[in-house]
Design an enzyme around this catalytic site. Structure first.
Site, PDB file in Angstrom:
ATOM      1  N   TYR A  90       0.864  -1.178   0.000  1.00 22.55           N
ATOM      2  CA  TYR A  90       0.000   0.000   0.000  1.00 22.55           C
ATOM      3  C   TYR A  90       0.901   1.227   0.000  1.00 22.55           C
ATOM      4  O   TYR A  90       1.806   1.344   0.827  1.00 22.55           O
ATOM      5  CB  TYR A  90      -0.885   0.001   1.241  1.00 22.55           C
ATOM      6  CG  TYR A  90      -2.264   0.580   1.032  1.00 22.55           C
ATOM      7  CD1 TYR A  90      -2.482   1.623   0.135  1.00 22.55           C
ATOM      8  CD2 TYR A  90      -3.369   0.088   1.735  1.00 22.55           C
ATOM      9  CE1 TYR A  90      -3.745   2.156  -0.045  1.00 22.55           C
ATOM     10  CE2 TYR A  90      -4.629   0.615   1.560  1.00 22.55           C
ATOM     11  CZ  TYR A  90      -4.811   1.654   0.664  1.00 22.55           C
ATOM     12  OH  TYR A  90      -6.060   2.181   0.482  1.00 22.55           O
ATOM     13  N   GLU A  92      -0.049   5.013  -0.593  1.00 19.73           N
ATOM     14  CA  GLU A  92      -0.707   6.293  -0.842  1.00 19.73           C
ATOM     15  C   GLU A  92       0.314   7.420  -0.785  1.00 19.73           C
ATOM     16  O   GLU A  92       1.177   7.455   0.088  1.00 19.73           O
ATOM     17  CB  GLU A  92      -1.795   6.556   0.203  1.00 19.73           C
ATOM     18  CG  GLU A  92      -3.089   5.825  -0.047  1.00 19.73           C
ATOM     19  CD  GLU A  92      -4.171   6.276   0.922  1.00 19.73           C
ATOM     20  OE1 GLU A  92      -5.337   6.296   0.534  1.00 19.73           O
ATOM     21  OE2 GLU A  92      -3.839   6.606   2.075  1.00 19.73           O
ATOM     22  N   ASP A 236      -4.808  14.681 -25.411  1.00 13.79           N
ATOM     23  CA  ASP A 236      -5.099  13.298 -25.035  1.00 13.79           C
ATOM     24  C   ASP A 236      -4.431  12.410 -26.079  1.00 13.79           C
ATOM     25  O   ASP A 236      -4.985  12.155 -27.144  1.00 13.79           O
ATOM     26  CB  ASP A 236      -6.604  13.068 -24.986  1.00 13.79           C
ATOM     27  CG  ASP A 236      -6.969  11.673 -24.497  1.00 13.79           C
ATOM     28  OD1 ASP A 236      -6.051  10.841 -24.352  1.00 13.79           O
ATOM     29  OD2 ASP A 236      -8.171  11.406 -24.283  1.00 13.79           O
ATOM     30  N   THR A 262      -2.146   6.686 -22.295  1.00 15.08           N
ATOM     31  CA  THR A 262      -2.231   5.350 -21.727  1.00 15.08           C
ATOM     32  C   THR A 262      -0.894   4.657 -21.927  1.00 15.08           C
ATOM     33  O   THR A 262      -0.108   5.035 -22.792  1.00 15.08           O
ATOM     34  CB  THR A 262      -3.335   4.517 -22.399  1.00 15.08           C
ATOM     35  OG1 THR A 262      -3.083   4.467 -23.815  1.00 15.08           O
ATOM     36  CG2 THR A 262      -4.710   5.101 -22.146  1.00 15.08           C
ATOM     37  N   LYS A 265      -1.894   0.003 -25.411  1.00 14.50           N
ATOM     38  CA  LYS A 265      -1.965   0.332 -26.835  1.00 14.50           C
ATOM     39  C   LYS A 265      -0.584   0.146 -27.470  1.00 14.50           C
ATOM     40  O   LYS A 265       0.100  -0.833 -27.186  1.00 14.50           O
ATOM     41  CB  LYS A 265      -2.538   1.733 -27.035  1.00 14.50           C
ATOM     42  CG  LYS A 265      -3.962   1.911 -26.456  1.00 14.50           C
ATOM     43  CD  LYS A 265      -4.504   3.262 -26.816  1.00 14.50           C
ATOM     44  CE  LYS A 265      -5.938   3.452 -26.336  1.00 14.50           C
ATOM     45  NZ  LYS A 265      -6.064   3.594 -24.872  1.00 14.50           N
ATOM     46  N   ARG A 271      -1.956  -1.989 -18.633  1.00 10.72           N
ATOM     47  CA  ARG A 271      -3.108  -1.118 -18.750  1.00 10.72           C
ATOM     48  C   ARG A 271      -3.026  -0.057 -17.654  1.00 10.72           C
ATOM     49  O   ARG A 271      -2.988  -0.370 -16.467  1.00 10.72           O
ATOM     50  CB  ARG A 271      -4.412  -1.901 -18.617  1.00 10.72           C
ATOM     51  CG  ARG A 271      -4.639  -2.885 -19.768  1.00 10.72           C
ATOM     52  CD  ARG A 271      -6.050  -3.450 -19.726  1.00 10.72           C
ATOM     53  NE  ARG A 271      -7.035  -2.386 -19.849  1.00 10.72           N
ATOM     54  CZ  ARG A 271      -7.427  -1.837 -20.987  1.00 10.72           C
ATOM     55  NH1 ARG A 271      -6.910  -2.248 -22.122  1.00 10.72           N
ATOM     56  NH2 ARG A 271      -8.324  -0.873 -21.006  1.00 10.72           N
TER      57      ARG A 271
END
Length: 449
Positions: A90, A92, A236, A262, A265, A271
């Site tokens: 974890y 954060e 984008d 991203t 692709k 992903r």
């Protein structure tokens, strides 16, 4: 089965009657699949049901043609990072400022990923935590916009993404979107129209990006329009960013205030999402990702992004990116020979938008017939009205090793499947066998990947 209704424009994800292969009965030994490594044996023993589903999906991917423009085959190294013990951590916050202890090693992994990203794309700052491309765009909006601000973006009917203004999304309900379109005669961006709309509406943000535009945008023109009208320029680049990494497409980084992307692709990573910006916006962008929109980073995904950025910095990846474009151009030309209409007359990228109406069918029917022949792709809008286009890409088949010599074969089986008639008919079965034969010559996970 009827198609699932979709928002106007963009990519349709219709529910299709595709016959999935039966879930295989796992054997006592793991399959010969180098991308999975030794961990599959543990899964096979612990949960044969899930193991069977993985085998079925591997069979689907390797016996058909994966032409979905947003998909690729992640490398074995990327898959290994995704299945690593970093899943357990974890984390954060950001390196050196976490909300949890024990983050010294994952801090190094994230610094490695951001360092590789900034070097690869020539950016001042990178945020590698967004879980998806949509999450990256939403964070970019949050970093520069206030609720109710006006955003000028590509109309969904002309290939804009849902997060570029669909009222069904968080962005569409939070901001006021104005859409610009493509020239009806050429299918290209009408920059004079974009400028006119920007002058009239004075948007706080101007968005450059599309789900199905096969040409390079003129980033300099977008920059000029943004500067003239006082807009923040958001690019984008979810689709072209992998080509940018390989030097096969112009970079938006020198022109944009924020670049969203991203990491799958063409980039061939896990992903996930990516944000690039200057140091002047770094703090706002980071706060918009955490704590505004996301909690703990997916550290296994961050490490896998680092792997992908490292792979994308190699000469081998540059050769791959240029081959992706060469294959797309060859495929567009071959599809035109088969009677498909080709939007904009060709492509500069990995993406081809093909009109199927000259073949006497609509896009949804064509997609169903292609799916029955194990050829997987999307439909897309080519202007207002029902989708009549197919959106396909060459990233995955190029990873498999198909070259320009095979693109005529790909176009031939596509045309045969569309013309074959009923998805359950013998003609489609014959095409499916041809597809399996072609795909079988190019297994996706070979040692040279």
């Amino acid at each position: 089965m009827s198609a699932t209704p979709a928002p106007a424009g963009g990519i349709r994800t219709a529910a299709l009657p595709e016959a999935a292969p039966a879930t295989p009965v796992p054997s006592a030994a793991p399959p010969p699949h180098p991308a999975w490594g030794d961990g599959f044996a543990d899964l096979l023993r612990a949960d044969p049901d899930v193991a069977g589903l993985l085998l079925a999906e591997a069979e689907r991917q390797t016996t058909g043609l994966q032409l979905t423009a947003a998909e690729n085959f992640a490398s074995p190294a990327v898959l290994a990072a995704l299945g690593s013990p970093l899943t357990n951590k974890y984390a954060e916050g950001y390196p050196g400022a976490r909300h949890h202890g024990g983050c010294e090693i994952v801090d190094m992994a994230e610094r490695l990923a951001t360092g590789r990203a900034t070097a690869l794309f020539g950016a001042d700052h990178a945020n590698v935590q967004p879980h998806s491309g949509t999450a990256a765009v939403l964070a970019a909006y949050a970093a520069v916009l206030a609720p109710g601000d006006t955003v000028l973006a590509l109309d969904l009917h002309h290939g804009g993404h849902l997060v570029h203004g669909s009222p069904a999304t968080l962005a569409g309900s939070r901001y006021r979107f104005v859409g610009y379109g493509l020239c009806p005669e050429t299918g290209l961006i009408d920059y004079d129209r974009v400028r006119d709309l920007a002058r009239r509406h004075r948007p706080r943000a101007l968005v450059c990006g599309s789900t199905s535009y096969p040409r390079h945008p003129d980033y300099a023109a977008f920059r000029e329009i943004a500067d003239e009208t006082g807009a923040v320029l958001i690019v984008d680049a979810a689709h072209p960013i992998g080509l940018v990494a390989g030097g096969a497409a112009p970079s938006p980084v020198p022109y944009a205030d924020v670049v969203c992307a991203t990491t799958h692709k063409v980039l061939r990573g896990p992903r996930g999402g990516l944000l690039l910006c200057g140091t002047d916006r770094a703090g706002a962008v980071d706060r918009a990702v955490f704590p505004h929109a996301q909690g703990g980073a997916q550290m296994q995904e961050v490490a896998a992004k680092a792997v992908a950025f490292g792979e994308a910095a190699t000469p081998a990846f540059a050769a791959y990116a240029h081959q992706v474009v060469a294959n797309a151009r060859a495929l567009a030309a071959a599809l035109a020979e088969e009677g498909f209409g080709i939007a904009t007359g060709g492509t500069d990228t990995h993406l081809v938008a093909a009109d199927v109406t000259p073949l006497g069918v609509d896009a949804a029917t064509a997609r169903r017939r292609l799916a029955a022949a194990a050829i997987v792709l999307d439909t897309c809008g080519l202007g207002p009205g029902a989708a009549r286009g197919l959106r396909l890409g060459t990233a995955a088949i190029t990873t498999q090793g198909l070259g320009t010599a095979e693109m005529a074969q790909v176009a031939g089986v596509m045309a045969a499947a569309v013309r074959a008639g009923s998805p359950g008919g013998p003609e489609v079965a014959e095409v499916r066998a041809q597809v399996a034969g072609l795909a079988g010559r190019f297994p996706p996970y070979r040692s040279h990947m």
